[in-house]
Design a protein around this motif. Structure first.
Motif, PDB file in Angstrom:
ATOM      1  N   LEU B  25      68.958 -61.082 -38.950  1.00 29.18           N
ATOM      2  CA  LEU B  25      69.649 -62.192 -39.604  1.00 29.18           C
ATOM      3  C   LEU B  25      70.125 -63.216 -38.570  1.00 29.18           C
ATOM      4  O   LEU B  25      70.069 -64.415 -38.787  1.00 29.18           O
ATOM      5  CB  LEU B  25      70.846 -61.620 -40.376  1.00 29.18           C
ATOM      6  CG  LEU B  25      71.549 -62.509 -41.378  1.00 29.18           C
ATOM      7  CD1 LEU B  25      70.573 -63.073 -42.385  1.00 29.18           C
ATOM      8  CD2 LEU B  25      72.638 -61.735 -42.076  1.00 29.18           C
ATOM      9  N   GLN B  30      66.399 -71.118 -37.791  1.00 30.84           N
ATOM     10  CA  GLN B  30      66.982 -71.841 -38.918  1.00 30.84           C
ATOM     11  C   GLN B  30      66.246 -73.157 -39.103  1.00 30.84           C
ATOM     12  O   GLN B  30      65.794 -73.724 -38.128  1.00 30.84           O
ATOM     13  CB  GLN B  30      68.464 -72.106 -38.671  1.00 30.84           C
ATOM     14  CG  GLN B  30      69.285 -70.860 -38.477  1.00 30.84           C
ATOM     15  CD  GLN B  30      69.302 -69.988 -39.696  1.00 30.84           C
ATOM     16  OE1 GLN B  30      69.115 -70.506 -40.800  1.00 30.84           O
ATOM     17  NE2 GLN B  30      69.479 -68.695 -39.540  1.00 30.84           N
ATOM     18  N   ILE B  32      65.956 -70.990 -42.596  1.00 25.14           N
ATOM     19  CA  ILE B  32      65.103 -69.866 -42.948  1.00 25.14           C
ATOM     20  C   ILE B  32      64.007 -70.289 -43.923  1.00 25.14           C
ATOM     21  O   ILE B  32      62.888 -69.796 -43.861  1.00 25.14           O
ATOM     22  CB  ILE B  32      65.972 -68.728 -43.529  1.00 25.14           C
ATOM     23  CG1 ILE B  32      66.784 -68.125 -42.386  1.00 25.14           C
ATOM     24  CG2 ILE B  32      65.127 -67.655 -44.183  1.00 25.14           C
ATOM     25  CD1 ILE B  32      67.725 -67.044 -42.788  1.00 25.14           C
ATOM     26  N   GLU B  36      60.173 -69.359 -43.569  1.00 28.43           N
ATOM     27  CA  GLU B  36      59.521 -68.561 -44.597  1.00 28.43           C
ATOM     28  C   GLU B  36      58.273 -69.286 -45.124  1.00 28.43           C
ATOM     29  O   GLU B  36      57.246 -68.659 -45.394  1.00 28.43           O
ATOM     30  CB  GLU B  36      60.507 -68.301 -45.731  1.00 28.43           C
ATOM     31  CG  GLU B  36      60.098 -67.130 -46.611  1.00 28.43           C
ATOM     32  CD  GLU B  36      61.026 -66.955 -47.802  1.00 28.43           C
ATOM     33  OE1 GLU B  36      62.217 -67.247 -47.668  1.00 28.43           O
ATOM     34  OE2 GLU B  36      60.527 -66.532 -48.853  1.00 28.43           O
ATOM     35  N   ASP B  58      65.662 -56.104 -39.246  1.00 31.33           N
ATOM     36  CA  ASP B  58      66.738 -55.702 -40.160  1.00 31.33           C
ATOM     37  C   ASP B  58      66.355 -56.072 -41.593  1.00 31.33           C
ATOM     38  O   ASP B  58      65.307 -56.669 -41.829  1.00 31.33           O
ATOM     39  CB  ASP B  58      68.086 -56.285 -39.747  1.00 31.33           C
ATOM     40  CG  ASP B  58      68.203 -57.766 -40.051  1.00 31.33           C
ATOM     41  OD1 ASP B  58      67.238 -58.338 -40.568  1.00 31.33           O
ATOM     42  OD2 ASP B  58      69.263 -58.335 -39.747  1.00 31.33           O
ATOM     43  N   SER B  59      67.199 -55.670 -42.525  1.00 27.77           N
ATOM     44  CA  SER B  59      66.779 -55.801 -43.919  1.00 27.77           C
ATOM     45  C   SER B  59      66.645 -57.249 -44.346  1.00 27.77           C
ATOM     46  O   SER B  59      65.794 -57.579 -45.169  1.00 27.77           O
ATOM     47  CB  SER B  59      67.720 -55.028 -44.834  1.00 27.77           C
ATOM     48  OG  SER B  59      69.052 -55.329 -44.530  1.00 27.77           O
ATOM     49  N   ALA B  60      67.465 -58.143 -43.775  1.00 23.80           N
ATOM     50  CA  ALA B  60      67.349 -59.554 -44.163  1.00 23.80           C
ATOM     51  C   ALA B  60      65.966 -60.088 -43.782  1.00 23.80           C
ATOM     52  O   ALA B  60      65.286 -60.727 -44.594  1.00 23.80           O
ATOM     53  CB  ALA B  60      68.438 -60.372 -43.481  1.00 23.80           C
ATOM     54  N   VAL B  63      63.290 -58.635 -45.985  1.00 25.13           N
ATOM     55  CA  VAL B  63      63.190 -59.286 -47.292  1.00 25.13           C
ATOM     56  C   VAL B  63      62.446 -60.608 -47.159  1.00 25.13           C
ATOM     57  O   VAL B  63      61.592 -60.946 -47.984  1.00 25.13           O
ATOM     58  CB  VAL B  63      64.595 -59.499 -47.900  1.00 25.13           C
ATOM     59  CG1 VAL B  63      64.531 -60.399 -49.114  1.00 25.13           C
ATOM     60  CG2 VAL B  63      65.220 -58.172 -48.268  1.00 25.13           C
ATOM     61  N   VAL B  64      62.723 -61.356 -46.094  1.00 27.23           N
ATOM     62  CA  VAL B  64      62.028 -62.631 -45.877  1.00 27.23           C
ATOM     63  C   VAL B  64      60.519 -62.392 -45.753  1.00 27.23           C
ATOM     64  O   VAL B  64      59.715 -63.087 -46.384  1.00 27.23           O
ATOM     65  CB  VAL B  64      62.587 -63.341 -44.622  1.00 27.23           C
ATOM     66  CG1 VAL B  64      61.709 -64.510 -44.230  1.00 27.23           C
ATOM     67  CG2 VAL B  64      64.007 -63.817 -44.864  1.00 27.23           C
ATOM     68  N   ARG B  67      58.978 -61.323 -49.124  1.00 28.02           N
ATOM     69  CA  ARG B  67      58.846 -62.445 -50.066  1.00 28.02           C
ATOM     70  C   ARG B  67      57.680 -63.338 -49.672  1.00 28.02           C
ATOM     71  O   ARG B  67      56.945 -63.836 -50.522  1.00 28.02           O
ATOM     72  CB  ARG B  67      60.137 -63.273 -50.082  1.00 28.02           C
ATOM     73  CG  ARG B  67      61.277 -62.573 -50.772  1.00 28.02           C
ATOM     74  CD  ARG B  67      62.246 -63.541 -51.353  1.00 28.02           C
ATOM     75  NE  ARG B  67      62.714 -64.532 -50.390  1.00 28.02           N
ATOM     76  CZ  ARG B  67      63.543 -65.501 -50.710  1.00 28.02           C
ATOM     77  NH1 ARG B  67      63.962 -65.630 -51.941  1.00 28.02           N
ATOM     78  NH2 ARG B  67      63.938 -66.350 -49.797  1.00 28.02           N
ATOM     79  N   ARG B  71      55.475 -60.434 -52.329  1.00 23.18           N
ATOM     80  CA  ARG B  71      55.943 -59.160 -52.854  1.00 23.18           C
ATOM     81  C   ARG B  71      54.837 -58.125 -53.013  1.00 23.18           C
ATOM     82  O   ARG B  71      54.816 -57.359 -53.982  1.00 23.18           O
ATOM     83  CB  ARG B  71      56.662 -59.351 -54.204  1.00 23.18           C
ATOM     84  CG  ARG B  71      57.946 -60.153 -54.084  1.00 23.18           C
ATOM     85  CD  ARG B  71      58.680 -60.284 -55.389  1.00 23.18           C
ATOM     86  NE  ARG B  71      59.893 -61.064 -55.213  1.00 23.18           N
ATOM     87  CZ  ARG B  71      61.023 -60.554 -54.712  1.00 23.18           C
ATOM     88  NH1 ARG B  71      61.095 -59.293 -54.384  1.00 23.18           N
ATOM     89  NH2 ARG B  71      62.069 -61.325 -54.543  1.00 23.18           N
ATOM     90  N   LEU B  86      61.570 -49.259 -43.899  1.00 20.80           N
ATOM     91  CA  LEU B  86      62.453 -50.345 -44.316  1.00 20.80           C
ATOM     92  C   LEU B  86      61.758 -51.235 -45.344  1.00 20.80           C
ATOM     93  O   LEU B  86      62.342 -51.592 -46.378  1.00 20.80           O
ATOM     94  CB  LEU B  86      62.863 -51.163 -43.080  1.00 20.80           C
ATOM     95  CG  LEU B  86      63.802 -52.331 -43.325  1.00 20.80           C
ATOM     96  CD1 LEU B  86      65.050 -51.869 -44.037  1.00 20.80           C
ATOM     97  CD2 LEU B  86      64.173 -52.983 -42.011  1.00 20.80           C
ATOM     98  N   ARG B  89      61.692 -49.732 -48.677  1.00 20.26           N
ATOM     99  CA  ARG B  89      62.977 -49.914 -49.364  1.00 20.26           C
ATOM    100  C   ARG B  89      63.022 -51.282 -50.047  1.00 20.26           C
ATOM    101  O   ARG B  89      63.490 -51.417 -51.161  1.00 20.26           O
ATOM    102  CB  ARG B  89      64.128 -49.849 -48.366  1.00 20.26           C
ATOM    103  CG  ARG B  89      64.715 -48.484 -48.188  1.00 20.26           C
ATOM    104  CD  ARG B  89      65.943 -48.623 -47.299  1.00 20.26           C
ATOM    105  NE  ARG B  89      66.487 -47.347 -46.916  1.00 20.26           N
ATOM    106  CZ  ARG B  89      67.305 -46.640 -47.691  1.00 20.26           C
ATOM    107  NH1 ARG B  89      67.645 -47.093 -48.879  1.00 20.26           N
ATOM    108  NH2 ARG B  89      67.776 -45.483 -47.275  1.00 20.26           N
ATOM    109  N   VAL B  90      62.540 -52.297 -49.307  1.00 17.38           N
ATOM    110  CA  VAL B  90      62.536 -53.647 -49.868  1.00 17.38           C
ATOM    111  C   VAL B  90      61.619 -53.705 -51.083  1.00 17.38           C
ATOM    112  O   VAL B  90      61.945 -54.339 -52.083  1.00 17.38           O
ATOM    113  CB  VAL B  90      62.093 -54.669 -48.802  1.00 17.38           C
ATOM    114  CG1 VAL B  90      61.980 -56.051 -49.402  1.00 17.38           C
ATOM    115  CG2 VAL B  90      63.059 -54.680 -47.636  1.00 17.38           C
ATOM    116  N   ILE B  93      63.142 -52.874 -54.431  1.00 12.70           N
ATOM    117  CA  ILE B  93      64.144 -53.732 -55.088  1.00 12.70           C
ATOM    118  C   ILE B  93      63.614 -54.150 -56.442  1.00 12.70           C
ATOM    119  O   ILE B  93      62.495 -54.643 -56.543  1.00 12.70           O
ATOM    120  CB  ILE B  93      64.421 -54.998 -54.249  1.00 12.70           C
ATOM    121  CG1 ILE B  93      65.039 -54.622 -52.915  1.00 12.70           C
ATOM    122  CG2 ILE B  93      65.335 -55.955 -54.985  1.00 12.70           C
ATOM    123  CD1 ILE B  93      65.274 -55.820 -52.021  1.00 12.70           C
TER     124      ILE B  93
END
Lengths: 265, 370
Positions: B25, B30, B32, B36, B58-60, B63-64, B67, B71, B86, B89-90, B93
């Protein structure tokens, strides 16, 4: 291809306490405390009631300024004069309060989303995914995210508070009595959850607890606070080797404690 | 910490993407969204992904990544076991949150809900009054149980401590009223009627209503908040387990104290108002104090004072009742505490003014000199 540089913080201790003293008026709480916690360690802080464990914890997270000495997290002073740098340090740890300290006006979802929204960098869809991921990590279901803190049981409050503490991907997790108020069964589950998450995410843990099973189940190292200073610091066996009345009382005879330690691990 | 980086390699007719550095994160570039978008563009070109050089994920960041892949797992992917864990896990969701119960015709429910809440509150209040009557009966039979200490503490807090502020407000209103009326009366040459005007309006109407508003804001809110916090911290439950009746020890003393204090405050506030009016009349119209004091009892029948005081009594009981009722309904969270306190103050002021109107109609034939 760029070669991944060694993560620079790995060499720097997660927590570094230098010559820390605390006085409230004439009452001395700590005298010249020195402590270093390398990254990835799980340190349990023990001591009799009134020995200043919680005070030390509050000084580590910067809620309280020590009378002398300083606390550094990841090589940066917690109470840095520059607000920008102070905020940067505070983003790198999460704290789990004894009573959870969930915002009672916000739902579970908003509680976990709160630190993420405060960053002002992420869009709502990303925040939603992250919140659901954290919820799954602490083994709660998506439908629980609609509940208000007042509707949660004690164990769920702890889990939600843990999810909130983990929401910014902290490198350090500070726990104040993580299993207080939970029955032995739930407390054991919570310890398992914390150990699994620690293995997976690799954060450093500092905790204060009175609960022996919690301590033996979670901590890889112990620091014993007595007589205003840290009288022993190290692994279970190293601490038991130190002759001190408090250690003797707290762990009973060395043999029993060692047997207990083996039983848990 | 190393910033997250993307390297692309064209090989034969395929595209290889190598991700390196810390994907966390704190280290994602920046903004993001732009980062992405770049990943998404690469994903759309059916690239082969190599995540082996990522130092930290990390999880953030996971997830990016997930996505940007739309997905789903990309066709060609190389990554370490823990990063796969990890990302799995995402993957788990759920796509959407469980929907709230549909509220399409929600506006239709609003009046019904309001009516139900009003009935609920009214029923609660009637129950509280009933409990009070039972408690008073009990106290008559067992005078030893009378909570004198609580009563006197409440009397001091909501009566004695309110004296300065009620006097100040009454005095200032008296000055304003006298000053404005004097301007009007002078044009008709009816200067001396200032005594009638001030006397009747302050003693009969303004005194009680002013005190009601002040006490509702001052003591009513404090009572609601106090009972509310005692609910939140389970103090009320603790009292109950010790066999202490909450209505007898907490509610009754508050209501009785207000019922005793309010009429006295009304007299005090009215007196301050008349003094203010008298001073303003002297300054504005040269009406001597002696004349004012001499005329007042002749033009303001004593019935007005009794009306004012009985209004004070009724308002006091109502304010206490409303404050305690809402205080006992506070749920253990901060939001409920603030909303119940607001409702309590608004309701008690509204109720006081409503009852004042009823008083005005019922007492229209008393105390007006012809």
């Amino acid at each position: 291809m760029s070669v991944p540089t060694e993560w620079s913080s790995a060499a720097v201790p997660a927590i570094e306490i230098r010559d820390l003293s605390t006085r409230f008026g004439d009452v001395v709480i700590h005298r010249d405390i020195n402590l270093e916690v390398p990254p990835g360690q799980m340190l349990g802080l023990v001591g009799g009631s009134g020995s200043g464990k919680t005070t030390l914890l509050r000084e580590i997270v910067g809620l309280l300024a020590p009378s002398a000495g300083m606390v550094k997290l990841f090589g940066h002073a917690v109470l840095d004069a520059d607000p920008q740098r102070r905020r940067m340090v505070r983003r790198r740890f999460g704290m789990l309060f004894q009573q959870g300290a969930l915002f009672s006006a916000l739902s579970v979802f908003d509680n976990i989303a709160f630190p993420l929204r405060e960053l002002r960098l992420l869009d709502e869809a990303l925040i939603r995914d992250l919140v659901l991921l954290k919820l799954a990590m602490v083994e709660l279901e998506p439908r629980h995210s609609r509940l208000m803190p007042a509707e949660l049981s004690g164990g769920m409050v702890k889990r939600v508070a843990l999810a909130r503490a983990l929401s910014l991907e902290p490198e350090l997790l500070v726990l104040d009595e993580p299993t207080a108020g939970l029955d032995p069964d739930r407390s054991e589950n919570f310890i398992k959850l914390l150990t699994t998450l620690q293995k997976e995410l690799g954060f450093t843990v500092v905790m204060v607890t009175h609960d022996r099973p919690t301590l033996l189940g979670l901590a890889t190292r112990l620091a014993v606070l007595a007589d205003h200073r840290i009288v022993a610091c190290g692994t279970m066996d190293e601490v038991l080797a130190v002759e001190h009345p408090f250690i003797h009382n707290f762990f009973g005879s060395g043999h029993a404690a060692a047997a207990m330690g083996q039983g848990v691990s | 910490m190393a910033v997250a980086s993307i390297e692309t390699v064209h090989r034969a007719n395929s595209l290889q993407v190598q991700l390196a550095g810390d994907w966390t994160l704190a280290t994602l570039p920046q903004p993001i969204s732009r980062f992405e978008a770049r990943l998404r563009e690469l994903a759309s070109r059916e690239a082969a992904w190599d995540l082996l050089s990522i130092a930290r994920l990390d999880s953030a960041a996971a997830v990016v990544l997930w996505r940007s892949w739309g997905r789903r797992w990309p066709a060609s992917l190389a990554l370490s076991g823990e990063h796969r864990l990890l990302l799995e896990r995402v993957e788990a969701i759920p796509a959407d949150l469980p929907a709230r119960p549909s509220e399409r015709l929600g506006w239709l429910l609003v009046p019904g809900r309001l009516a139900l809440a009003a009935v609920d509150n009214l029923a609660g209040m009637v129950a509280l009054v009933g409990q009070m009557v039972l408690d008073v009966g009990h106290l008559c039979a067992h005078p030893r149980d009378i909570p004198w200490r609580e009563f006197s503490a409440n009397l001091y807090k909501s009566g004695a401590q309110a004296l300065p502020v009620t006097a100040l407000i009454g005095f200032l209103i008296g000055i304003v009223l006298s000053y404005l009326s004097a301007l009007q009366l002078k044009t008709f040459g009816a200067d001396v009627f200032i005594v009638n005007l001030l006397g009747i309006s302050i003693v009969r109407e303004l005194g009680p209503v002013l005190v009601a508003v002040l006490v509702a804001g001052r003591s009513g809110s404090a009572m609601t908040a106090q009972l509310g916090v005692m609910r939140v911290t389970e103090e009320i439950d603790a009292l109950a387990t010790m066999g202490v009746s909450r209505s007898l020890r907490l509610v009754l003393p508050k209501i009785i104290a207000l019922a005793v204090a309010m009429p006295l405050l009304v007299v005090w506030c009215s007196a301050a108002g008349i003094v203010g009016g008298m001073i303003a009349a002297r300054l504005q119209m040269d009406l001597s104090y002696g004349f004012f004091i001499d005329t007042l009892p002749r033009v303001v029948p004593v019935a007005n004072l009794w009306i004012g005081m009985s209004k004070g009594l009724v308002f006091g009981m109502l304010i206490g009742l409303v404050a305690c009722h809402f205080g006992l309904r506070v749920k253990p969270n901060t939001e409920s505490l603030s909303s119940q306190t607001t409702t309590s103050v608004v309701t008690s002021i509204t109720v006081a003014i409503l009852v004042d109107a009823v008083f005005a109609i019922m007492t229209r034939s008393f105390g007006i000199p012809l």
